[in-house]
Structures are given as structure tokens and as C-alpha cells.
Design a protein around this motif. Structure first.
Motif, short mmCIF file in Angstrom:
data_model
loop_
_atom_site.label_atom_id
_atom_site.label_comp_id
_atom_site.label_asym_id
_atom_site.label_seq_id
_atom_site.Cartn_x
_atom_site.Cartn_y
_atom_site.Cartn_z
N GLY A 203 0.80 -1.22 0.00
CA GLY A 203 0.00 0.00 0.00
C GLY A 203 0.83 1.26 0.00
N GLY A 204 1.98 1.22 0.71
CA GLY A 204 2.79 2.42 0.85
C GLY A 204 3.21 3.01 -0.48
N SER A 205 3.46 2.15 -1.47
CA SER A 205 3.95 2.65 -2.74
C SER A 205 2.89 3.49 -3.45
N ASN B 102 3.26 11.83 -3.77
CA ASN B 102 4.62 12.24 -3.42
C ASN B 102 4.77 12.38 -1.92
N MET B 103 4.07 11.53 -1.18
CA MET B 103 4.16 11.55 0.26
C MET B 103 4.15 10.08 0.69
N PRO B 104 5.14 9.62 1.47
CA PRO B 104 5.18 8.19 1.76
C PRO B 104 4.00 7.75 2.62
N GLY B 105 3.33 6.68 2.20
CA GLY B 105 2.24 6.13 2.99
C GLY B 105 2.77 5.54 4.28
N GLU B 106 3.96 4.99 4.24
CA GLU B 106 4.65 4.57 5.46
C GLU B 106 6.15 4.64 5.19
N ALA B 107 6.94 4.49 6.27
CA ALA B 107 8.36 4.84 6.20
C ALA B 107 9.13 4.09 5.12
N THR C 86 10.53 5.47 -2.71
CA THR C 86 9.72 5.28 -3.90
C THR C 86 9.24 6.61 -4.46
N CYS C 87 9.14 7.62 -3.59
CA CYS C 87 8.70 8.94 -4.06
C CYS C 87 9.63 9.46 -5.16
N LEU C 88 10.93 9.20 -5.02
CA LEU C 88 11.92 9.81 -5.92
C LEU C 88 11.58 9.57 -7.38
N ASP C 89 11.52 8.30 -7.76
CA ASP C 89 11.24 8.00 -9.15
C ASP C 89 9.76 7.78 -9.42
N GLY C 90 9.05 7.28 -8.41
CA GLY C 90 7.63 6.97 -8.59
C GLY C 90 6.83 8.22 -8.91
N TYR C 91 7.05 9.27 -8.14
CA TYR C 91 6.28 10.48 -8.34
C TYR C 91 6.61 11.12 -9.68
N GLN C 92 7.91 11.07 -10.04
CA GLN C 92 8.31 11.61 -11.34
C GLN C 92 7.59 10.86 -12.46
N MET C 93 7.52 9.53 -12.32
CA MET C 93 6.82 8.75 -13.35
C MET C 93 5.36 9.18 -13.44
#
Lengths: 505, 151
Positions: free
Chosen positions: A74-76, A83-88, A93-100
């Protein structure tokens, strides 16, 4: 062949309708708390402890483990879409995930996170099956001195890994030990330190303490300021990664799984560390390191696989040694104890149905997560739109009712509130929660092993150093404490910790 | 942060001494045969020593302006209102009864912490009360105080 028999036995347990149901509930709840920022798996498992009183032990363990690895899935989602981590464990994952997601590729990012997690979860389970039984056999030779030293080492490693000052962390750990001594003495049965309060005779309830320290205090932190979530996109399509995506991701997934699993077996906030380690490794090994951080799919695939593998790895010390590797597992260990189960070297032989049942259920749970999660993403997007102002009263009411339903005791509601305030102030003052909770869980076991060891050796405290295995554990603990006093290592450690942040792990 | 560490140090110093003193009311035992007071005594002493070390270390540090305790001007209001409502829930559970106190608790928090419209407040409070009643009373068969009004 023996392993196949065991797995078959586990499958019989895991496929019972009631266990399938609780596995499903567990992974669903896990994904939910993973998606929701401000509610981590530790708090979620703590909140559900009261409910576990009403269901059988196997189903409890299956459900609570489901929350743990479900949260990693779920966190991903939140990292990628908000662009905010669901958990620590999803910070990276924010780095590349949000850019994608910004480039309109949220679908493949979510897809590869889920597939990677599934592959890692599957490999992790193989790891448990292969490693856990021999590890338990090794630990069978442990006596009271070895147990005491091992638990000491567990606490020292948590302290070493956590983000605060070592001195303050030792203080909170001892505070946890002391809280654990309140109530009935485990050996003689004497009442002690109850201060005349009848409700304290059984000790400070583990559940009110954990719910206060993790659940209530987290909410108090969150109501300090208004946090709004803004979704980058509401329509997510094309979840299937392309062939090129797979080519870029498959190796990071496999490497992340192996690395994550190994880190998971060691004590510490494994899933979080595993994600950082995997990201750093992929960047170093990659032919195109400059693509990381710009929406490169490998930067999502590696870490997301690593955190899932780490959560499977962390199950090994729990089942074979009875030692929780991090605070999530510590709360899970509390659930075992509520049902009168004591994990340790004998656990696998004594309760094969629980051990193998849980392992097979983890596999089923991973499959459910893969099948369910991708179609459910629109639902999670809706969940993300529920404002926190409405969510937190519901979490609080759940805590209040849950804790009351244990013993119908209003003293326990009061205890939970008090621990909530204590936890809030301690967080503010940068006293870490993880050492406290670990010491609180391990305290009674440590005490009885310490006293038995002294009894057996007739008061000779050197027994902890003359027994070879125990001496190794003590040596490692001492090394960690001493090494932190060497300035160069200390600097590296604090640098590493800065990266980890003070997230609750 | 100097101030935080001083407060924390004194708090845990007190806790350590408290446990060390209190443990003496039960049998401490000997090294050969440690009693129920053995661990609380020694752990209490150790905690007091570590706290003293923290205090000593902090005392000689220069004062630095760290982040304030509350990040926003009105944070303290929200935090203390939440704590107060938790205490109030506990106090009012018996006199008012489970259903009424649950409704009021949720309504208060939704309306006043991050203020929402009255309509949203009423809907959230009503739904959560019905939901709690259904899950905990109907499904899990937990008995709650009925309150003076009889429901």
C-alpha cells in the motif's frame, strides 16, 4: 520431501475458509494503512490487538502478518500518486515513482511496484522455508545465559539503528524494562510495584501501552498541523509495464529481493534500510545512473521489492528465536503472547500448524495482493481523498472501544491515554519509541532468564562471558556500543540516520 | 536541544530513583538467588545513572535555539482538546452510556479540531456510532455501559 509435507500441512491450515477470510482481511487492512499517510503498520497492528482476542490464534497471526506485508504494497501507492510516503518504507519510492506519475506513467509505476513486491514476497517465503528450521535447531542449544545475552544484543542493535542519541535510547530501553516489571513476578508470583492499584496486578497491559505509545501519540503528532493531500492524477491506466519496463526492472527486482531478505533477517528497521540500500546499489550498478530520480522504473522496482523481502526476512528471528527484529514485529510478538504462544526454537516443532499455516498464508496473501490491488487502485485513490479531519476521530474511537473491550476496565482507557501523552512528549523530546517497546516486550523474558542463569551458576555473573555463544552475543553488543564512541564511525552513523529520518519503523 | 534533554533527564532520573526505592518493598534476594526486586532495583539504579550522565552532558552544552515544542501557534489547542476529549470519554462513559458518548466524542472532534460543516459533523458522528454499535455490540457481542438514560 519433508519440506513438501510441511507445506502441505500448512496449506491445509491456510486454505480453511476462516483463515482465508482473515488473511484477506489482513492484507486489505494492511494495504489501507499503507495507503493512508500518518498511520503505519505498527500502529495498525497495535489497534487490532484487542480484536484478536475474539478470533483463534492461527487466524490472528495470519491476519496480523498480512497487515505487515500488505502495508508494504500500500505504501507505494501514496508515494507514487501523492509524493508523500504512505509509510516509512516507501520514502524512497517517491523519488522516481512520483516523477513517473507526473509524466503520466503512474500506471506502470504502480504495476511494477506490485509485481516486484509479489516476486520478492515469493522469494522471501522460500527463504523462510529454507532458513527457519535449521536456525531453530541451532537455537535449541540455548540456555538461560544465551537467551539473556541474545535479547540484550537485540535491544542494543535496535538502539544502534534507531535515529536518536545512544544514551537516550538506552534510557528509554531501561524505562521499558522497568515498566515490564510492574505486576506479578514471573518466578515467585509475588505482587510488586502495583502501588495498591488492583488493575496493575497483571502488569501494565501491553495493549493499552502499545496503543497509547504508537496509536494515540501518532494522532497527537498529526493533529498539530493541517496536512492536505493533493493527487497528481486521478485516472490511472495501463497498469501493465511494457516489455522495456520489464527489461529495466527484472534485475533490480531480483537483487532487491535478495538484499532485502538478508537485511530483514538482521535486527533493525529492516524494510526502511533495505529500500535505501537497494536504491543505492541499483544506482551504482546501473549503466545509466543519471536516469535515477527522473522517473526511472528501476528506482521503483528495486526498493519496492526490497521492502517486501525484508518484511519476510524479519519473520525468521521472530519464529525461530522469539526475538522481534523491529517494533512492528515486537507488537506482533505481543499478539503471540496474548494467545499464550511463546515463539522460540521449539515453536516450529510444537506448533507446526501455526508456523507452516502462516507461511503458506503469506504466499496466498501475496497472490491476493497482486490480484486485488491493481483493480482496487481507484478505490485507494478515493481513500486518499478522505480528509484527515474525519479520519482521526474514527481511529480514536476505535482505540477507545478496542481497549475497553479487553477487560471492561476504564483504568485501561486511562492508561492508554496516559501512555499516549507520554509517547507524544517523548517523541517531541527525541526519545525513540522502538527501544522502549522492544524492552517492554522482552522485559519479562529477560528478567526470568537473567535470574535463572544466576540461579544455575550460583551467583556467578561471569557465566555470560564463559559460555561461548553467550560471549559472542555480549561481544557484539559491546562492540556496537564502543564503536559508536569512535568519532569517525559515529559521524557515519549519524549521517546514515539523517537519511533515515525519524520515521516510526 | 538543551531544554528537552534537561526535562527528559530529570524525568527519567526521578523514574529511576522511584523504582529503585520502591523495589525495596519486595524481596531483592541475593546474587545466588535473585528475588522479585532484583531487576527493578538494578535497572532503576542504572536508569538514574544514565539520566545523571545525560544531565551532566547537557548542562555544559551551550544553549541553542531549537524548534519550538509546537510547530504552529494553535497546535497546542488542538492537541490539548484531543487529550481532553479522551479523558472526557472515559469519565462520561458510565453516566451517559456508550451510544451517546461515542456520538458526542466523534462530533466534537470533527467539528472543532479541523472545523468541518455541521452537516458533515452530524453524518460522520451518526455513521460511526451506528458502525461501532454494529461491529462491537452486534457482531462481537461486547457489553458496554448503558448510561443513566437507559441506552
Amino acid at each position: 520431501m519433508e519440506i513438501l509435507n510441511h507445506l502441505l500441512q500448512g496449506a491445509i491450515v491456510a486454505f480453511q475458509p476462516v483463515n482465508l477470510l482473515f488473511c484477506f482481511i489482513g492484507v486489505l487492512m494492511g494495504t489501507l494503512v499503507g495507503v493512508l499517510p500518518g498511520l503505519g503498520p505498527t500502529a495498525a497492528i497495535a489497534l487490532l490487538l484487542p480484536v484478536s482476542f475474539h478470533i483463534p490464534p492461527v487466524a490472528t497471526i495470519i491476519m496480523l502478518s498480512g497487515i505487515y506485508y500488505g502495508a508494504m504494497y500500500g505504501g507505494s501507492t501514496t508515494s507514487i500518486l501523492v509524493n508523500m510516503p504512505g509509510e516509512a518504507a516507501s520514502v524512497i519510492t517517491c523519488l522516481d515513482g512520483y516523477q513517473m506519475a507526473k509524466q503520466g506513467r503512474a500506471g506502470p509505476a504502480l504495476g511494477i511496484a506490485a509485481f516486484g513486491s509479489f516476486i520478492a514476497g515469493t522469494l522471501g517465503i522460500f527463504g523462510i522455508v529454507l532458513l527457519a528450521p535449521p536456525m531453530a535447531k541451532f537455537a535449541l542449544a540455548f540456555g538461560p545465559p544465551e537467551y539473556f545475552s541474545m535479547m540484550l544484543m537485540g535491544i542494543v542493535i535496535i538502539i544502534y539503528m534507531s535515529s536518536g542519541s545512544i544514551l537516550k535510547d538506552f534510557m528509554t530501553a531501561i524505562f521499558g524494562l522497568l515498566l515490564g516489571t510492574i505486576g506479578m513476578d514471573t518466578i515467585a508470583g509475588t505482587q510488586r510495584l502495583t502501588f495498591g492499584v488492583l488493575e496493575l496486578a497483571d502488569g501494565i497491559g501491553f495493549i493499552p501501552a502499545v496503543m497509547g505509545l504508537f496509536g494515540i501519540s501518532e494522532i497527537l503528532m498529526n493533529v498539530e498541523r493541517i496536512v492536505t493531500t493533493t493527487l497528481v492524477t486521478e485516472k490511472v491506466k495501463n497498469l501493465m509495464p511494457t516489455l522495456q519496463d520489464w527489461k529495466d526492472s527484472i534485475k533490480p527486482i531480483l537483487r532487491g529481493s535478495g538484499l532485502g531478505f538478508l537485511i530483514g533477517v538482521l535486527p533493525g528497521p529492516a524494510p526502511v534500510i533495505a529500500t535505501y540500500a537497494s536504491y543505492a546499489m541499483e544506482k551504482k550498478l546501473s549503466k545509466t545512473p543519471e536516469r535515477f530520480g527522473t522517473g526511472f522504473i528501476a528506482g521503483v522496482a528495486g526498493p519496492e521489492s526490497a521492502n517486501n523481502a525484508a518484511s519476510s526476512g524479519a519473520m525468521i528471528p521472530l519464529f525461530t528465536l522469539g526475538i522481534p527484529a523491529n517494533s512492528v514485529i515486537a507488537v506482533l510478538l505481543g499478539a503471540f503472547m496474548i494467545h499464550g504462544l511463546q515463539p522460540g526454537p521449539m515453536f516450529i516443532t510444537k506448533y507446526p500448524e501455526i508456523f507452516w499455516g502462516t507461511i503458506v498464508s503469506m504466499y496466498l496473501g501475496n497472490a491476493m495482493l497482486l490480484v486485488l490491488n491493481l483493480p482496487l487502485i481507484p478505490l485507494w485513490v478515493k481513500v486518499l481523498k478522505i480528509p484527515y479531519s474525519i479520519l482521526f476521530p474514527l481511529i480514536l474511537i476505535f482505540c477507545l472501544i478496542g481497549v475497553y473491550s479487553l477487560n471492561f476496565s476504564q483504568v485501561e482507557i486511562g492508561l492508554m491515554t496516559a501512555f499516549g501523552v507520554l509517547g507524544y512528549v517523548m517523541r517531541k523530546f527525541k526519545f525513540e519509541m522502538a527501544p522502549l517497546i522492544l524492552a517492554l516486550v522482552l522485559g519479562p523474558m529477560m528478567e526470568s532468564n537473567l535470574r535463572l542463569a544466576l540461579l544455575l551458576s550460583q551467583g556467578d555473573a561471569s557465566v555470560f562471558l564463559t559460555q561461548p555463544i553467550s560471549a559472542v552475543f555480549i561481544g557484539i553488543s559491546a562492540l556496537l556500543v564502543v564503536s559508536n564512541m569512535i568519532p569517525a564511525i559515529r559521524k557515519r552513523r549519524s549521517k546514515f540516520k539523517e537519511k533515515l529520518g525519524e520515521d516510526d519503523v | 536541544m538543551k531544554r528537552n534533554d534537561l526535562i527528559g533527564g530529570f524525568f527519567f532520573l526521578g523514574v529511576g530513583i522511584f523504582f529503585a526505592v520502591y523495589s525495596r518493598s519486595v524481596d531483592i534476594g541475593t546474587m545466588e538467588e535473585p528475588g522479585p526486586g532484583f531487576l527493578p532495583l538494578w535497572a532503576g539504579i542504572l536508569l538514574a545513572l544514565l539520566s545523571a550522565a545525560l544531565l551532566g552532558k547537557t548542562f555544559f552544552k551551550k544553549f541553542e535555539q531549537g524548534e519550538p515544542f509546537f510547530p504552529e501557534g494553535d497546535s497546542w489547542k488542538r492537541v490539548s482538546m484531543v487529550v481532553a476529549s479522551l479523558i472526557a470519554y472515559n469519565l462520561l462513559l458510565k453516566p451517559l452510556g456508550f451510544i451517546l458518548v461515542t456520538f458526542l466524542f466523534v462530533a466534537f472532534l470533527v467539528r472543532f479540531i479541523f472545523p468541518q460543516t455541521w452537516l458533515r459533523t452530524a453524518v460522520t458522528a451518526a455513521l460511526s456510532t451506528v458502525g461501532a454499535q454494529f461491529v462491537f455490540v452486534t457482531l462481537l457481542e461486547i457489553q458496554f455501559p448503558k448510561g443513566l438514560l437507559g441506552f
